[in-house]
Design a protein around this motif. Structure first.
Motif, PDB file in Angstrom:
ATOM      1  N   ASP A   1      44.354  50.297  26.465  1.00 16.69           N
ATOM      2  CA  ASP A   1      43.898  50.298  25.076  1.00 16.69           C
ATOM      3  C   ASP A   1      45.057  50.488  24.085  1.00 16.69           C
ATOM      4  O   ASP A   1      44.991  51.291  23.158  1.00 16.69           O
ATOM      5  CB  ASP A   1      42.856  51.406  24.865  1.00 16.69           C
TER       6      ASP A   1
ATOM      7  N   ARG B   1      36.405  46.239  19.606  1.00 17.76           N
ATOM      8  CA  ARG B   1      35.874  47.194  20.590  1.00 17.76           C
ATOM      9  C   ARG B   1      34.880  46.538  21.540  1.00 17.76           C
ATOM     10  O   ARG B   1      34.805  46.891  22.717  1.00 17.76           O
ATOM     11  CB  ARG B   1      35.181  48.357  19.874  1.00 17.76           C
ATOM     12  N   ARG B   2      34.117  45.579  21.014  1.00 23.60           N
ATOM     13  CA  ARG B   2      33.098  44.941  21.861  1.00 23.60           C
ATOM     14  C   ARG B   2      33.739  44.189  23.032  1.00 23.60           C
ATOM     15  O   ARG B   2      33.164  44.130  24.123  1.00 23.60           O
ATOM     16  CB  ARG B   2      32.223  44.011  21.032  1.00 23.60           C
TER      17      ARG B   2
ATOM     18  N   GLN C   1      34.711  46.641  25.659  1.00 26.89           N
ATOM     19  CA  GLN C   1      33.524  47.101  26.369  1.00 26.89           C
ATOM     20  C   GLN C   1      33.049  46.046  27.364  1.00 26.89           C
ATOM     21  O   GLN C   1      32.609  46.376  28.469  1.00 26.89           O
ATOM     22  CB  GLN C   1      32.404  47.438  25.381  1.00 26.89           C
ATOM     23  N   GLN C   2      33.154  44.764  26.988  1.00 24.82           N
ATOM     24  CA  GLN C   2      32.810  43.682  27.923  1.00 24.82           C
ATOM     25  C   GLN C   2      33.687  43.743  29.166  1.00 24.82           C
ATOM     26  O   GLN C   2      33.208  43.551  30.287  1.00 24.82           O
ATOM     27  CB  GLN C   2      32.985  42.325  27.230  1.00 24.82           C
TER      28      GLN C   2
ATOM     29  N   ARG D   1      35.176  46.421  30.407  1.00 23.00           N
ATOM     30  CA  ARG D   1      34.790  47.584  31.214  1.00 23.00           C
ATOM     31  C   ARG D   1      33.470  47.347  31.928  1.00 23.00           C
ATOM     32  O   ARG D   1      33.319  47.690  33.109  1.00 23.00           O
ATOM     33  CB  ARG D   1      34.694  48.817  30.314  1.00 23.00           C
ATOM     34  N   ASP D   2      32.496  46.754  31.233  1.00 20.40           N
ATOM     35  CA  ASP D   2      31.190  46.489  31.847  1.00 20.40           C
ATOM     36  C   ASP D   2      31.318  45.530  33.019  1.00 20.40           C
ATOM     37  O   ASP D   2      30.707  45.721  34.074  1.00 20.40           O
ATOM     38  CB  ASP D   2      30.228  45.907  30.806  1.00 20.40           C
TER      39      ASP D   2
END
Length: 311
Positions: A73, A80-81, A84-85, A87-88
């Motif tokens: 990061d 941020r989205r 998050q994608q 990480r998901d």
């Protein structure tokens, strides 16, 4: 996911000035960079761009960017989205691959061979004697396969070995052929053992010596290598030139130290040698990529062993 966050780009004059001091980097050489922070003049974060040595190395450079620029990061502008994608997708593929078919497909298509094919067929990149180039830009550069100094596999041809490996050479051997790049072989063939019983000279250490990388200053005698062409003589009568104090492989093999030795030879060596050395430097990284992993450390360990044996 990763392929959508990066793009290729040609090295600018600023890139050459700031990043080309201790390694091969030429104007227009192709690298990869983060699409989000690419226009920032500073503060782009760790790992925002890389200049792979060859097309084969693009995959590893991209993985480094994923680790140090995205997962850590450090990119200041990526939404941020998107993080998050990432990480998901990573969590889903680890917990249950069936729950993340898209991620699994992406992971399956992101292997080394895929990246190499995409670079050649989609992006139009080619390996040349001065790094990766766009296919439309190679009219002024020789493809790597056409190099005359060494073979595409990174092995010295016999003529090169015979010319630069003198009979009285102490630091290099003809059996180094095929185990080392042309650049390192020719470079170290121009230096001989150096040893002095006198106390350390601060001008020497701060000048052409290894500087802060010098070995323990209290360990005498001073051991290192000296240029065969000037034998360490000072042209201005003040500061010694061509003497590099180090007898440890880990220190001697560092790019910034090799760059100092190379720059000295550009000032000191005969013109024909300078020409061959510059050619060898241009293909150093592509050749290195084709050699056995760890070749550089093994070679400089041999060089340092020969250095100690000769004293």
């Amino acid at each position: 996911w990763l392929r959508k966050q990066i793009e290729t780009f040609p090295a600018s004059a600023r890139d050459v000035r700031t990043r080309g001091r201790n390694r091969l980097l030429d104007l227009g050489q192709v690298g990869i960079q983060c699409i989000h922070c690419k226009n920032l003049s500073e503060g782009r974060g760790v790992g925002s761009s890389y200049f792979p040595a060859s097309i084969k190395s693009i995959y590893q450079s991209a993985q480094n960017m994923l680790t140090f620029h995205f997962k850590e990061d450090t990119c200041p502008l990526i939404p941020r989205r998107l993080l998050q994608q990432m990480r998901d997708a990573g969590e889903a593929s680890v917990i249950c691959p069936r729950m993340a078919p898209k991620a699994g497909k992406s992971r399956a298509g992101s292997g080394k061979s895929f990246w190499e094919r995409a670079a050649k067929n989609t992006t139009g990149l080619v390996d040349t004697t001065v790094g990766i180039r766009y296919a439309k830009d190679i009219e002024n550069y020789r493809p790597l396969e056409s190099i005359a100094l060494g073979t595409a596999e990174g092995e010295l041809d016999q003529n090169t070995a015979d010319v630069f490996q003198a009979d009285d050479s102490v630091l290099t051997r003809r059996n180094d052929k095929g185990k080392v790049t042309d650049f390192c072989f020719i470079l170290m063939s121009q230096f001989g053992p150096y040893c002095t019983q006198s106390s350390h000279n601060s001008d020497l250490l701060d000048g052409d010596g290894w500087g802060s990388d010098i070995e323990n200053e209290e360990s005498l005698p001073s051991i290192g290598v000296v240029c065969k062409h000037c034998n360490g003589a000072s042209k201005d009568g003040k500061q010694p030139k061509g003497i590099f104090l180090s007898s440890k492989a880990d220190t001697m093999m560092r790019n910034k130290n090799l760059a100092r030795m190379y720059n000295h030879l550009l000032e000191c060596a005969p013109e024909d040698l300078k020409s061959k050395l510059m050619q060898a430097k241009n293909i150093h990284l592509p050749q290195s990529d084709r050699l056995k992993k760890g070749w550089k450390k093994h070679f400089f360990e041999d060089v340092c062993d020969r250095l100690h044996e000769s004293l």
